[in-house]
Structure formats: C-alpha cells, structure tokens
Design a protein around this motif. Structure first.
Motif, PDB file in Angstrom:
ATOM      1  N   LYS A   1     -34.655 -18.989-121.054  1.00  0.00           N
ATOM      2  CA  LYS A   1     -33.374 -19.220-120.372  1.00  0.00           C
ATOM      3  C   LYS A   1     -33.037 -20.702-120.195  1.00  0.00           C
ATOM      4  CE  LYS A   1     -34.215 -15.037-117.638  1.00  0.00           C
ATOM      5  NZ  LYS A   1     -34.277 -14.456-116.276  1.00  0.00           N
ATOM      6  N   THR A   2     -33.748 -21.584-120.886  1.00  0.00           N
ATOM      7  CA  THR A   2     -33.494 -23.016-120.721  1.00  0.00           C
ATOM      8  C   THR A   2     -33.218 -23.685-122.056  1.00  0.00           C
ATOM      9  OG1 THR A   2     -35.803 -23.731-121.002  1.00  0.00           O
ATOM     10  CG2 THR A   2     -35.103 -23.074-118.779  1.00  0.00           C
ATOM     11  N   LEU A   3     -32.599 -24.865-121.970  1.00  0.00           N
ATOM     12  CA  LEU A   3     -32.497 -25.806-123.075  1.00  0.00           C
ATOM     13  C   LEU A   3     -33.286 -27.049-122.668  1.00  0.00           C
ATOM     14  CD1 LEU A   3     -28.907 -25.014-122.886  1.00  0.00           C
ATOM     15  CD2 LEU A   3     -29.705 -25.214-125.234  1.00  0.00           C
ATOM     16  N   ARG A   4     -34.027 -27.599-123.601  1.00  0.00           N
ATOM     17  CA  ARG A   4     -34.812 -28.792-123.294  1.00  0.00           C
ATOM     18  C   ARG A   4     -34.452 -29.911-124.269  1.00  0.00           C
ATOM     19  NH1 ARG A   4     -39.004 -27.182-119.567  1.00  0.00           N
ATOM     20  NH2 ARG A   4     -38.742 -24.936-119.261  1.00  0.00           N
ATOM     21  N   VAL A   5     -34.371 -31.115-123.723  1.00  0.00           N
ATOM     22  CA  VAL A   5     -33.961 -32.294-124.488  1.00  0.00           C
ATOM     23  C   VAL A   5     -35.186 -33.174-124.705  1.00  0.00           C
ATOM     24  CG1 VAL A   5     -32.358 -34.221-124.614  1.00  0.00           C
ATOM     25  CG2 VAL A   5     -31.707 -32.154-123.347  1.00  0.00           C
ATOM     26  N   TRP A   6     -35.473 -33.479-125.974  1.00  0.00           N
ATOM     27  CA  TRP A   6     -36.671 -34.239-126.340  1.00  0.00           C
ATOM     28  C   TRP A   6     -36.259 -35.541-127.040  1.00  0.00           C
ATOM     29  CZ3 TRP A   6     -41.087 -31.233-125.144  1.00  0.00           C
ATOM     30  CH2 TRP A   6     -40.866 -29.865-124.996  1.00  0.00           C
ATOM     31  N   ASP A   7     -36.985 -36.615-126.758  1.00  0.00           N
ATOM     32  CA  ASP A   7     -36.757 -37.900-127.417  1.00  0.00           C
ATOM     33  C   ASP A   7     -37.926 -38.161-128.362  1.00  0.00           C
ATOM     34  OD1 ASP A   7     -36.230 -40.452-128.227  1.00  0.00           O
ATOM     35  OD2 ASP A   7     -36.035 -41.313-126.223  1.00  0.00           O
ATOM     36  N   LEU A   8     -37.710 -37.928-129.663  1.00  0.00           N
ATOM     37  CA  LEU A   8     -38.808 -38.098-130.623  1.00  0.00           C
ATOM     38  C   LEU A   8     -39.151 -39.566-130.839  1.00  0.00           C
ATOM     39  CD1 LEU A   8     -38.251 -35.305-133.277  1.00  0.00           C
ATOM     40  CD2 LEU A   8     -39.272 -35.212-131.008  1.00  0.00           C
ATOM     41  N   LYS A   9     -38.204 -40.469-130.564  1.00  0.00           N
ATOM     42  CA  LYS A   9     -38.523 -41.897-130.671  1.00  0.00           C
ATOM     43  C   LYS A   9     -39.392 -42.362-129.506  1.00  0.00           C
ATOM     44  CE  LYS A   9     -34.883 -43.564-133.692  1.00  0.00           C
ATOM     45  NZ  LYS A   9     -33.841 -44.593-133.928  1.00  0.00           N
TER      46      LYS A   9
END
Length: 383
Positions: free
Chosen positions: A193-201
C-alpha cells in the motif's frame, strides 16, 4: 472487452503488422504457474529490451540486433535461441558499452522492470554525504527489478552485475519507474500500500514513503519533467503527487474498478489510466477532468472515436512502446513477448505546435492566454 461505437464495423479495422515474437522455452516438466511475463521494458536510448521470462529470469537483449534477427530469421524466435546469434558479455573484455545479451537470475518472481540512465550534472538530493559507493557516469545504464519478496535489485545493464539490493517493502513490488531527468530517482509501487522513493546516486538511500493508498498499488509513472508522479491501484485509486514536496496534489475519480496502469503523454498535458473496468481514461492531470474514454488493447488516435488498428493477443499481461514509438511489445502468461509495428501517421502541424506549448505550460496558464476560446480548447485537448 469494451465494444466499438455502433457506426464502426470491427471487421473493417486494420490488423497491426507483426514485427516479431520471442517465445519462451518450454519443457514437459515446466509448471505453467511462474512462467508469466509480468513486465517488459525498453531502455531510454533504445539500446536494450528486457522482459521477465518467468521462473525468476530476466532477459536483456540488444534491441537493434533483435530487430535484425527478426528480419533475417523470421518473426518467430525461441527466446533462448537468440543467444546463438547475439554476442554475450565477457566481463574481462573491456568492451563495456558494446550491447550484449544477458540472462539474469533475480532469485524470485519478477513483477516489474525499469531502465534508468544517469546524467552526471544531476546531483543526489542528499547533500550531506560527500562519499558514495557508486559513481555513475554519463554512459551508465541501470536495470531495476521488482520482486515477489518485496526486494528491488539494481543491475548494471552492460555487465549484468548486481549493484544494489534495496530492502524495505514488505510485499510484492508491482511497478518501478525512474525520473526521466537522469537523476536516478527511482519510485517503487507495492502491494504493501505504499510508494517508496529511492536515490540511487546516494547508494540507494530511501528518501521518502508516500502513503495514501488504502489497498494494493499497481503502478506509477513520472510526468516528462519529473515534477509529478501518478500512482494507481485497487479500489479505483488514481493519485497525483508533487515530487518536489512529496505531497499529494489530488485524487482522480471516475473508474469503476481497480486501476492497473498509467502513463503521461510526451508533452505532459495528458494522463492515461487503464482499469479492470475495461476502459482507458485520458485525463487533464492539472484540473482532474476526463477528456477521452477508450476501450483497451487497440491502437487509438486521440482525435478519433475508433481504433486505428487492432493487434490480436491471447492471455496478455503487459505492454509498452519502444523508445521511438515504432513498436509495441506485449508479454503473455507463458513468458513470451509479441511485437507489432505501430501505425505510422504524420502528426499535423497544429498538434506539433500544441505539444510544444503544453511541454512548458500547464492547463491553468493556457486558459489565461489572450487567445480565442476555440484555440484554448484545442490546446487543452478538449476539441
């Protein structure tokens, strides 16, 4: 499947030209469950095509060489037989950027794929960390795979090597999307039920959790300028998010069943959502209004009331256009992929001008322009 308008004879609609087929290998002992091709993807520069072949396997194929094989050997190819005609990557060869085929074992059922490319001048949003494990250059091309166990694995496309293993979701990762601006910001949509934001840099640091869905999240997509994210899911949910503030902009209401896919138009002025109610709605995302209503699994023009072409497909699960829009790829339950040529039609000068304007102007600004009302309606895709 939704019906056509009464004045259109479906038998008169042209059939799409088949470009090729990649048929998944089978054996008498294979179980049908687990062979599903849940996701297909093209690299942003058109260099690679990837698909989940079933049983944890992802195939990475140089797209131009794949097209050449269709021309030389016919439209049908068994997926594993391609390796006899495509060079495989030797990690010691020093030819990092030479397109080569890879077969990747992801360790679990693959539900989602996304390619991401790096732009060096796009810095990580995490400004307090001076050292990073990975330094992504101009030629970096990554593949993200979303798995049944909630993990996201990041692979180097040129070498086929695993770079990162992102672990935070607790359920299936149903969709993945990279920001188009080259920042290597990745958003994942999950059944938790979630969206997650990832910073690959920033070595895959999780930046934010977006909450609002009350049930499974099926899909997500960035606007072309990376400023807006659309997410869709069960219980008729369509949400728009401000990706600078990580806050919800609005909820779009109109579908009558779970919404399973979404995509923005190249100019960002339109948003298409597809639902189990068998309808595709085309929205103005800036004001939340439905502009058009289509039936599914056909080629449509936004200025016509009926499909341009029909592509026959049984047991389809996913589809996507190639980077240049010339080919449609669709995955099926048996792990195979089918390709069709998209209808080739020259856009009118009016539409090209409209796209140029809408790339830089939201609907509210267009409506304030000192121009005739009919021109405003055209620029807002209302006529």
């Amino acid at each position: 499947m939704a019906s056509f308008p009464p004045r259109v004879n479906e038998k008169l609609i042209a059939r799409s030209r088949t470009v090729g087929e990649l048929l998944a290998p089978t054996s008498p002992f294979d179980k049908k469950c687990g062979r599903e091709n849940w996701t297909v993807a093209f690299a942003p520069d058109g260099s690679y095509f990837a698909w989940s072949q079933g049983h944890r396997i992802v195939k990475l194929v140089p797209w131009s060489q794949c097209l050449n094989n269709f021309l030389l050997h016919g439209t049908k190819n068994v997926a594993n037989s391609i390796s006899t005609r495509l060079p495989r990557q030797n990690s010691d060869s020093g030819q990092k950027n030479k397109p080569c085929e890879h077969i990747i074992d992801c360790g679990d059922i693959v539900w989602s794929l996304a390619f991401g490319s790096s732009v060096p001048e796009k810095q990580s949003r995490c400004v307090n960390i001076e050292w990073h494990r990975f330094k992504f250059g101009q030629d970096q091309l990554l593949l993200a795979t979303g798995l049944n166990n909630g993990r996201i694995k990041i692979w180097d496309v040129y070498t086929g090597k695993l770079l990162l293993n992102l672990m935070d979701h607790t359920e299936v990762v149903r969709d993945l999307t990279f920001a188009p601006d080259g920042s290597l910001i990745l958003v994942s949509a999950s059944r938790d039920k979630t969206l997650r934001v990832w910073d690959l840099k920033d070595d895959g640091n999780m930046m934010k959790v977006l909450r609002g869905h009350q049930n499974w999240v099926y899909g997500c997509a960035f606007s072309p300028d990376s400023s807006i994210l659309c997410s869709v899911g069960a219980s008729k949910a369509v949400f728009l998010w401000d990706m600078d503030k990580y806050s919800m902009i609005r909820k779009l209401e109109g579908h009558h069943n779970d919404v399973v896919a979404c995509e923005f138009s190249p100019d960002g002025a339109l948003l298409a959502t597809a639902s189990y109610d068998t309808r595709v709605y085309v929205w103005d995302p800036y004001i939340g209004v439905i502009l058009m209503d289509f039936g599914m699994v056909r080629f449509w023009r936004i200025d016509e009331e009926y499909p341009v072409q029909v592509a026959p497909l049984n047991n389809g699960l996913c589809c996507t256009f190639s980077t240049d829009g010339s080919v449609l790829a669709a995955g099926t339950q048996d792990g195979s992929v089918y390709f069709w040529a998209t209808p080739r039609q020259v856009s009118s000068l009016q539409h090209l001008c409209r796209m140029a304007i809408r790339r830089v102007m939201p609907t509210s600004q267009v409506k304030n322009l000192p121009i005739p009302s009919k021109v405003v309606e055209f620029l807002c895709y209302q006529i």
